[in-house]
Design an enzyme around this catalytic site. Structure first.
Site, short mmCIF file in Angstrom:
data_model
loop_
_atom_site.label_atom_id
_atom_site.label_comp_id
_atom_site.label_asym_id
_atom_site.label_seq_id
_atom_site.Cartn_x
_atom_site.Cartn_y
_atom_site.Cartn_z
N SER A 48 -86.69 -50.07 7.77
CA SER A 48 -87.97 -49.71 8.24
C SER A 48 -88.41 -51.15 8.97
O SER A 48 -87.70 -52.06 8.83
CB SER A 48 -89.14 -49.95 6.85
N TYR B 270 -92.39 -53.76 -0.82
CA TYR B 270 -91.81 -52.64 0.01
C TYR B 270 -90.93 -53.44 1.08
O TYR B 270 -89.85 -53.13 1.35
CB TYR B 270 -92.63 -51.62 0.45
#
Length: 246
Positions: free
Chosen positions: A132, A143
């Site tokens: 990501s 995350y």
């Protein structure tokens, strides 16, 4: 016909990737928790094999690899796509943090550990890990931590396997249209990531950031971290949901 495992294949980026690969002649081994979604997708794709899999379970991962190997006796590619987002602050409770680590980091490590010996014996193979942009710019707490770690692991594995015929690529999406980002308008669909994955399987490279417009933001954040600190001050944790665990 090459055999490629795709995790998180029941929807979003995983589904788009499986559809694209199958359309272009790959036997796709579909892995996700939702058995009904997976079976329905397998029925639509020529030669696809559905293997319901909870990527948090090491035994389930071993079964996934065994079933993929049984198709032709080879595993030509692995796409580590399954991922979990959600509330990403460092203040998240242990269950949320551990869940992200299990799915976003431990599962790819375990699957790489399972397929690398097989690919070494073949003398060829390709691994694509879905990271990501949040793994380049710290904006999503736990995350981001999992995606930073996956980036480091991918770099390490690529260097470890140099010269073996096994390619290792990190694909880093920015915001992509889907349920997690329904409030954001004008986003590209998961097909843009699927195209990058297919390209990486065929011609491995170090890193692919999609859409391309995020490359400048990543470069700027790394070159001028103080600016990024000011830009994201007080709002970095946000929702942190890029894609669900499927």
């Amino acid at each position: 016909m090459p055999v490629v495992i795709v995790t998180g294949a029941s929807s979003g980026i995983g589904r788009a990737t499986a559809e694209r690969l199958a359309r272009n002649g790959t036997t796709v081994v579909l892995a996700a928790r939702r058995a009904s979604h997976l079976t329905a997708l397998a029925d639509e794709l020529p030669g696809a094999v559905a293997v319901p899999t909870d990527v948090r379970d090491p035994a389930a991962l071993e079964n996934l690899v065994a079933q993929a190997l049984a198709v032709t006796g080879r595993i030509d590619g692995l796409v580590n796509n399954a991922g979990v987002g959600g509330v990403a602050s460092v203040l998240s409770d242990d269950d949320a943090a551990e869940g992200m680590i299990q799915v976003n980091l431990l599962a790819p490590i375990r699957l790489m550990r399972a397929v690398v010996p097989l690919m070494r014996a073949q003398g060829a193979g390709s691994i694509v890990n879905i990271g990501s942009v949040a793994g380049e710019v710290g904006i999503s707490g736990v995350y981001s931590a999992t995606k930073f770690a996956l980036r480091g692991m991918t770099d390490s594995v690529r260097r470890e396997l140099a010269g073996t015929g096994i390619g290792v690529t990190l694909v880093e999406p920015g915001y992509i249209a889907g349920p997690a980002n329904r409030n954001r308008k004008g986003l590209p669909g998961p097909e843009i990531v699927a195209a990058a994955v297919e390209s990486a399987l065929r011609r491995p490279r170090r890193r692919i950031i999609v859409p391309g417009r995020y490359r400048a933001a990543v470069l700027a954040a790394n070159a001028f971290p103080a600016v990024a600190d000011r830009l994201y001050a007080g709002k970095a944790a946000g929702k942190g949901a890029v894609k669900g665990y499927l």
